[in-house]
Design an enzyme around this catalytic site. Structure first.
Site, mmCIF file in Angstrom:
data_model
loop_
_atom_site.group_PDB
_atom_site.id
_atom_site.type_symbol
_atom_site.label_atom_id
_atom_site.label_comp_id
_atom_site.label_asym_id
_atom_site.label_seq_id
_atom_site.Cartn_x
_atom_site.Cartn_y
_atom_site.Cartn_z
ATOM 1 C CB SER A 7 -0.786 -0.137 1.295
ATOM 2 O OG SER A 7 -0.366 0.009 2.350
ATOM 3 C CD GLU A 9 0.920 8.760 4.122
ATOM 4 O OE1 GLU A 9 0.583 8.116 5.239
ATOM 5 O OE2 GLU A 9 1.807 9.771 4.446
ATOM 6 C CE1 TYR A 41 -9.623 16.347 5.989
ATOM 7 C CE2 TYR A 41 -8.914 16.822 7.960
ATOM 8 C CZ TYR A 41 -10.008 16.887 6.961
ATOM 9 O OH TYR A 41 -10.964 17.610 7.397
ATOM 10 C CB ALA A 43 -1.826 20.160 10.672
ATOM 11 C CG ASP A 101 0.377 15.869 13.537
ATOM 12 O OD1 ASP A 101 0.311 15.115 14.442
ATOM 13 O OD2 ASP A 101 1.026 15.803 12.430
ATOM 14 C CE1 TYR A 139 1.907 7.978 15.738
ATOM 15 C CE2 TYR A 139 0.208 6.943 16.770
ATOM 16 C CZ TYR A 139 0.597 7.841 15.805
ATOM 17 O OH TYR A 139 -0.331 8.726 15.398
ATOM 18 C CG ASP A 152 2.249 4.743 22.181
ATOM 19 O OD1 ASP A 152 1.249 5.881 22.047
ATOM 20 O OD2 ASP A 152 3.375 5.316 21.989
ATOM 21 C CE LYS A 159 -5.115 4.293 17.826
ATOM 22 N NZ LYS A 159 -4.276 5.343 17.078
ATOM 23 C CG PHE A 210 9.897 13.146 7.739
ATOM 24 C CD1 PHE A 210 9.056 14.360 7.904
ATOM 25 C CD2 PHE A 210 10.397 12.749 6.683
ATOM 26 C CE1 PHE A 210 8.586 15.129 6.848
ATOM 27 C CE2 PHE A 210 9.819 13.436 5.470
ATOM 28 C CZ PHE A 210 8.830 14.433 5.411
ATOM 29 C CG HIS A 259 0.998 2.113 4.435
ATOM 30 N ND1 HIS A 259 0.007 2.183 3.690
ATOM 31 C CD2 HIS A 259 1.202 3.387 4.936
ATOM 32 C CE1 HIS A 259 -0.487 3.402 3.634
ATOM 33 N NE2 HIS A 259 0.332 4.042 4.116
ATOM 34 N NE ARG A 265 10.488 14.754 -4.209
ATOM 35 C CZ ARG A 265 10.411 15.663 -5.195
ATOM 36 N NH1 ARG A 265 10.581 14.987 -6.162
ATOM 37 N NH2 ARG A 265 10.575 16.865 -4.871
#
Length: 288
Positions: A7, A9, A41, A43, A101, A139, A152, A159, A210, A259, A265
């Site tokens: 997959s 992103e 999506y 911030a 965020d 995470y 976490d 969730k 990052f 993923h 790019r």
């Protein structure tokens, strides 16, 4: 070694040049037959309309399932669920549900007065519809707002229990980081698939920024390795080898899904997949 499910992103473009780059990336990577692709999506909902346009265009012109990112930031419950309704009407059947965020200029997430207070509340509302598959974030190293990995894992369990069907992790540099997290999740009773997030290193300096932002540990020696590779003109070769080695170790450890955070790019992701023996199968795009 079996072929993993892939997959990718993408993020929505904010300029004409960025738009060309996104569609070139989709054209390059769609023939690798991903199980799904996702669109981020911004911030504070700053790319809300751009995300919707990218999601619906990819969905209508390519043969891939598209998952739209959605957050709780700076929107009421009514506004947020209206976005879900819009996606459903456009034929989108997957949402990546995130808390989101803090908006630019702030240092922490504050719920909207009439909004969802957490990702768990958002997941429950989407899952209750019965027409959307919900994916969530995970995470393997402590989230900047989290006390530790145990917290976490406990939050991920909430969730999943709220209705999420799978989780996609933040990126990491070492396979053992993922395996420790996977084992901790299994010990906590989490049975939903946990998909490792992979960041092909387009720029070492960018990757370090990052990592600092999201709490990802940088292995000792990588700075020196990239400095040497840069001097020798082999930086891209090193980056490809590091990423392919990570993916290979994950697959050997039983991982069935990868993923990729493409950063719009395609070259590095395509080259890493090729190193794993995964090659594109040309197909025809749908005609609008």
């Amino acid at each position: 070694m079996s072929r993993p499910r892939l997959s990718f992103e993408f993020f929505p473009p904010r300029s004409l040049d960025a738009s060309f780059r996104l569609w070139e990336t989709v054209r390059e990577l769609a023939p690798l037959d991903p199980a799904f692709v996702s669109v981020t999506y911004g911030a504070g909902g700053t790319t809300r309309q751009l995300t919707h346009e990218a999601v619906t265009t990819i969905g209508s012109h390519y043969w891939v399932s598209v998952a739209a990112h959605l957050t709780c930031v700076e929107a009421s419950r009514e506004e947020t669920m209206a976005i879900v309704d819009g996606y459903a009407k456009a034929g989108v059947r997957e949402i990546v549900a995130l808390r989101g965020d803090a908006p630019q200029g702030t240092d922490r997430f504050t719920p909207h007065a009439d909004g969802f207070a957490s990702s768990v509340e958002l997941i429950e509302a989407i899952a209750a519809r019965g027409d959307m598959q919900v994916r969530v974030g995970a995470y393997p190293e402590p989230h900047p707002d989290s006390a530790d990995t145990a917290a976490d894992v406990a939050w991920l369990k909430r969730k999943i229990d709220a209705g999420a069907s799978s989780a996609i992790t933040q990126f990491f540099f070492e396979a053992d980081t993922f395996f420790r997290f996977r084992d901790a999740c299994a010990d906590a009773g989490i049975t939903a698939p946990i998909i490792p997030g992979i960041l092909p290193i387009q720029s070492w300096e960018g990757a370090k920024r990052f990592a600092a932002r999201c709490g990802t540990a940088v292995p000792a020696g990588l700075d020196e390795a990239f400095a040497t590779a840069r001097r020798d003109g082999r930086e891209q070769l090193l980056a490809t080898a590091i990423c392919a080695e990570l993916c290979d170790a994950l697959i050997e450890g039983g991982v069935e899904d990868l993923h990729f955070y493409t950063l719009n790019r395609p070259e590095m992701t395509r080259d890493v997949c090729a190193a794993l023996g995964i090659l594109a199968a040309p197909r025809l795009e749908a005609v609008a």
